[in-house]
Motif scaffolding. Structure first.
Motif, PDB file in Angstrom:
ATOM      1  N   ALA A 226       0.732  -1.208  -0.065  1.00  0.00           N
ATOM      2  CA  ALA A 226      -0.073   0.059   0.020  1.00  0.00           C
ATOM      3  C   ALA A 226       0.845   1.173  -0.090  1.00  0.00           C
ATOM      4  CB  ALA A 226      -0.908   0.058   1.127  1.00  0.00           C
ATOM      5  N   GLY A 227       1.977   1.129   0.742  1.00  0.00           N
ATOM      6  CA  GLY A 227       2.832   2.401   0.701  1.00  0.00           C
ATOM      7  C   GLY A 227       3.901   2.550  -0.314  1.00  0.00           C
ATOM      8  N   ALA A 228       4.008   1.283  -1.049  1.00  0.00           N
ATOM      9  CA  ALA A 228       4.729   1.429  -2.103  1.00  0.00           C
ATOM     10  C   ALA A 228       4.267   1.928  -3.171  1.00  0.00           C
ATOM     11  CB  ALA A 228       5.490   0.015  -2.617  1.00  0.00           C
ATOM     12  N   SER A 229       2.923   2.097  -3.411  1.00  0.00           N
ATOM     13  CA  SER A 229       2.102   2.574  -4.579  1.00  0.00           C
ATOM     14  C   SER A 229       1.948   4.240  -4.427  1.00  0.00           C
ATOM     15  CB  SER A 229       0.677   2.084  -4.673  1.00  0.00           C
ATOM     16  OG  SER A 229      -0.052   2.295  -3.310  1.00  0.00           O
ATOM     17  N   GLN A 230       2.371   4.785  -3.210  1.00  0.00           N
ATOM     18  CA  GLN A 230       2.494   5.937  -2.723  1.00  0.00           C
ATOM     19  C   GLN A 230       3.775   6.710  -2.624  1.00  0.00           C
ATOM     20  OE1 GLN A 230      -0.439   7.620  -2.365  1.00  0.00           O
ATOM     21  NE2 GLN A 230      -1.673   6.068  -2.390  1.00  0.00           N
ATOM     22  N   ASN A 231       4.691   6.081  -3.268  1.00  0.00           N
ATOM     23  CA  ASN A 231       6.124   6.585  -3.216  1.00  0.00           C
ATOM     24  C   ASN A 231       5.965   7.845  -4.112  1.00  0.00           C
ATOM     25  OD1 ASN A 231       8.488   6.268  -2.265  1.00  0.00           O
ATOM     26  ND2 ASN A 231       9.461   5.172  -3.828  1.00  0.00           N
ATOM     27  N   GLY A 232       6.854   8.686  -3.533  1.00  0.00           N
ATOM     28  CA  GLY A 232       7.035  10.016  -4.084  1.00  0.00           C
ATOM     29  C   GLY A 232       5.800  10.938  -3.815  1.00  0.00           C
ATOM     30  N   LEU A 233       5.505  10.588  -2.608  1.00  0.00           N
ATOM     31  CA  LEU A 233       4.041  11.480  -2.176  1.00  0.00           C
ATOM     32  C   LEU A 233       4.412  12.939  -1.975  1.00  0.00           C
ATOM     33  CD1 LEU A 233       1.306  11.288  -0.871  1.00  0.00           C
ATOM     34  CD2 LEU A 233       2.509  10.940   1.510  1.00  0.00           C
ATOM     35  N   GLN A 234       3.537  13.931  -2.487  1.00  0.00           N
ATOM     36  CA  GLN A 234       3.706  15.056  -2.534  1.00  0.00           C
ATOM     37  C   GLN A 234       2.915  15.796  -1.468  1.00  0.00           C
ATOM     38  OE1 GLN A 234       3.483  16.874  -6.526  1.00  0.00           O
ATOM     39  NE2 GLN A 234       5.497  16.098  -7.033  1.00  0.00           N
ATOM     40  N   VAL A 235       3.510  16.548  -0.728  1.00  0.00           N
ATOM     41  CA  VAL A 235       2.741  17.229   0.288  1.00  0.00           C
ATOM     42  C   VAL A 235       2.574  18.638  -0.021  1.00  0.00           C
ATOM     43  CG1 VAL A 235       2.482  17.524   2.775  1.00  0.00           C
ATOM     44  CG2 VAL A 235       3.489  15.411   1.926  1.00  0.00           C
ATOM     45  N   GLN A 236       1.473  19.310   0.148  1.00  0.00           N
ATOM     46  CA  GLN A 236       1.326  20.784  -0.169  1.00  0.00           C
ATOM     47  C   GLN A 236       1.679  21.525   1.140  1.00  0.00           C
ATOM     48  OE1 GLN A 236      -2.696  21.292  -1.931  1.00  0.00           O
ATOM     49  NE2 GLN A 236      -1.728  21.542  -3.947  1.00  0.00           N
ATOM     50  N   GLY A 237       1.839  22.896   1.024  1.00  0.00           N
ATOM     51  CA  GLY A 237       2.076  23.660   2.125  1.00  0.00           C
ATOM     52  C   GLY A 237       0.851  23.768   3.049  1.00  0.00           C
ATOM     53  N   SER A 238      -0.388  23.625   2.380  1.00  0.00           N
ATOM     54  CA  SER A 238      -1.521  23.908   3.247  1.00  0.00           C
ATOM     55  C   SER A 238      -1.712  22.741   4.100  1.00  0.00           C
ATOM     56  CB  SER A 238      -2.784  23.737   2.392  1.00  0.00           C
ATOM     57  OG  SER A 238      -2.863  22.792   1.532  1.00  0.00           O
ATOM     58  N   LYS A 239      -0.937  21.640   3.939  1.00  0.00           N
ATOM     59  CA  LYS A 239      -1.319  20.185   4.712  1.00  0.00           C
ATOM     60  C   LYS A 239      -0.012  20.285   5.714  1.00  0.00           C
ATOM     61  CE  LYS A 239      -3.839  17.567   1.296  1.00  0.00           C
ATOM     62  NZ  LYS A 239      -4.072  16.431   0.447  1.00  0.00           N
ATOM     63  N   ALA A 240       1.198  20.738   5.058  1.00  0.00           N
ATOM     64  CA  ALA A 240       2.552  20.670   5.881  1.00  0.00           C
ATOM     65  C   ALA A 240       2.267  21.945   7.195  1.00  0.00           C
ATOM     66  CB  ALA A 240       3.710  20.802   5.153  1.00  0.00           C
ATOM     67  N   ALA A 241       1.796  22.825   6.952  1.00  0.00           N
ATOM     68  CA  ALA A 241       1.757  23.810   7.892  1.00  0.00           C
ATOM     69  C   ALA A 241       0.359  24.456   7.712  1.00  0.00           C
ATOM     70  CB  ALA A 241       2.911  24.791   7.653  1.00  0.00           C
ATOM     71  N   THR A 242      -0.849  23.876   8.212  1.00  0.00           N
ATOM     72  CA  THR A 242      -1.830  24.251   8.014  1.00  0.00           C
ATOM     73  C   THR A 242      -2.271  25.811   8.526  1.00  0.00           C
ATOM     74  OG1 THR A 242      -2.567  23.154   9.838  1.00  0.00           O
ATOM     75  CG2 THR A 242      -2.973  21.886   8.119  1.00  0.00           C
ATOM     76  N   THR A 243      -1.265  26.294   9.519  1.00  0.00           N
ATOM     77  CA  THR A 243      -1.654  27.604   9.983  1.00  0.00           C
ATOM     78  C   THR A 243      -1.316  28.736   9.140  1.00  0.00           C
ATOM     79  OG1 THR A 243       0.372  27.595  11.298  1.00  0.00           O
ATOM     80  CG2 THR A 243      -1.374  26.794  12.310  1.00  0.00           C
ATOM     81  N   VAL A 244      -0.494  28.357   8.323  1.00  0.00           N
ATOM     82  CA  VAL A 244       0.152  29.436   7.192  1.00  0.00           C
ATOM     83  C   VAL A 244      -0.787  30.045   6.332  1.00  0.00           C
ATOM     84  CG1 VAL A 244       1.774  29.731   5.468  1.00  0.00           C
ATOM     85  CG2 VAL A 244       2.614  28.596   7.193  1.00  0.00           C
ATOM     86  N   THR A 245      -1.849  29.067   5.950  1.00  0.00           N
ATOM     87  CA  THR A 245      -3.072  29.759   5.077  1.00  0.00           C
ATOM     88  C   THR A 245      -3.798  30.594   5.703  1.00  0.00           C
ATOM     89  OG1 THR A 245      -3.045  27.356   4.003  1.00  0.00           O
ATOM     90  CG2 THR A 245      -4.962  28.862   3.649  1.00  0.00           C
ATOM     91  N   ALA A 246      -4.294  30.075   6.971  1.00  0.00           N
ATOM     92  CA  ALA A 246      -5.213  31.104   7.784  1.00  0.00           C
ATOM     93  C   ALA A 246      -4.547  32.268   8.089  1.00  0.00           C
ATOM     94  CB  ALA A 246      -5.550  30.252   8.932  1.00  0.00           C
ATOM     95  N   LEU A 247      -3.229  32.262   8.632  1.00  0.00           N
ATOM     96  CA  LEU A 247      -2.451  33.516   9.044  1.00  0.00           C
ATOM     97  C   LEU A 247      -2.228  34.484   7.860  1.00  0.00           C
ATOM     98  CD1 LEU A 247      -0.012  31.897  11.607  1.00  0.00           C
ATOM     99  CD2 LEU A 247      -1.984  33.281  12.114  1.00  0.00           C
ATOM    100  N   ALA A 248      -2.135  33.889   6.775  1.00  0.00           N
ATOM    101  CA  ALA A 248      -1.682  34.768   5.437  1.00  0.00           C
ATOM    102  C   ALA A 248      -3.189  35.502   5.230  1.00  0.00           C
ATOM    103  CB  ALA A 248      -1.173  33.986   4.357  1.00  0.00           C
ATOM    104  N   LEU A 249      -4.112  35.050   5.481  1.00  0.00           N
ATOM    105  CA  LEU A 249      -5.470  35.431   5.108  1.00  0.00           C
ATOM    106  C   LEU A 249      -5.745  36.669   6.159  1.00  0.00           C
ATOM    107  CD1 LEU A 249      -7.849  32.592   3.938  1.00  0.00           C
ATOM    108  CD2 LEU A 249      -6.773  34.300   2.513  1.00  0.00           C
TER     109      LEU A 249
END
Length: 214
Positions: A61-84
């Protein structure tokens, strides 16, 4: 001194025409804050982290997700709200009174500091920042993985720092701003109404004082 008269006159006209220095103009400063807030927000729509999962830990299951890309909105959720929050604060500063501008400045500075701190946290520990996305993709939490960091968290830190500096300019710059609220206006009841072009904010303030801008 001979010859100094025309130059002095031109300088006086220039000061009257230009008014506030370029950096202190309301339109310039509000636009700068808006652009920096939007830049911080924009980084969160991009990939901050690229995760290479360990197949021995996550299986097929994890092998199929290799190269997983994480957006900034998921890596640092507070940045989106604080920028607004910073964006709204910059727009509000354009029509706020003197005391309100101090409060708004503090809010924008705190929001900008939060943006920079959240992005810096991702840079310091990218694996922890990616754990939520890894768990969502594989169903396994606490997985070990190799995480590559893109340039966007760095850009978010830079945007946050510049946003805080721009917000601090509101206080000295606002001394050059024309009064737009009845609370900041000098108490001159008999003062003549301005004869130049009137924008929507001026029209509203004159209606509040009982004047008819038409």
């Amino acid at each position: 001194m001979p010859g100094a008269g025309p130059e002095a006159g031109q300088a006086g006209k220039s000061r009257k025409a230009g008014g506030a220095p370029f950096w202190a103009r309301k339109s310039t400063l509000v636009l700068l804050i808006a652009l920096l807030a939007l830049a911080a927000f924009g980084t969160t729509t991009q990939t901050w982290l690229t995760v290479a999962l360990d197949p021995d830990q996550v299986g097929q299951a994890g092998a199929s997700q290799n190269g997983l890309q994480v957006q900034g909105s998921k890596a640092a959720t507070t940045v989106t709200a604080l920028a607004l929050v910073a964006l709204a604060g910059g727009l509000a500063a354009a029509i706020a009174g003197r005391i309100a501008r101090w409060i708004i400045t503090a809010i924008i500075v705190l929001a900008a500091a939060g943006v920079a701190a959240a992005a810096a946290t991702v840079l310091a520990d990218p694996l922890t920042a990616a754990q939520g996305s890894i768990a969502a993709a594989t169903g396994i939490s606490g997985s070990q993985a190799h995480v590559d960091v893109t340039a966007f968290p760095v850009l978010a830190v830079v945007a946050g720092c510049l946003l805080a500096l721009a917000a601090l300019l509101i206080i000295p710059a606002s001394r050059h701003w024309r009064t737009r609220t009845k609370y900041d206006a000098p108490g001159t009841a008999g003062a003549a109404a301005p004869t130049g072009p009137v924008d929507e904010i001026d029209s509203w303030d004159r209606l509040s004082r009982g004047d008819d801008p038409t």
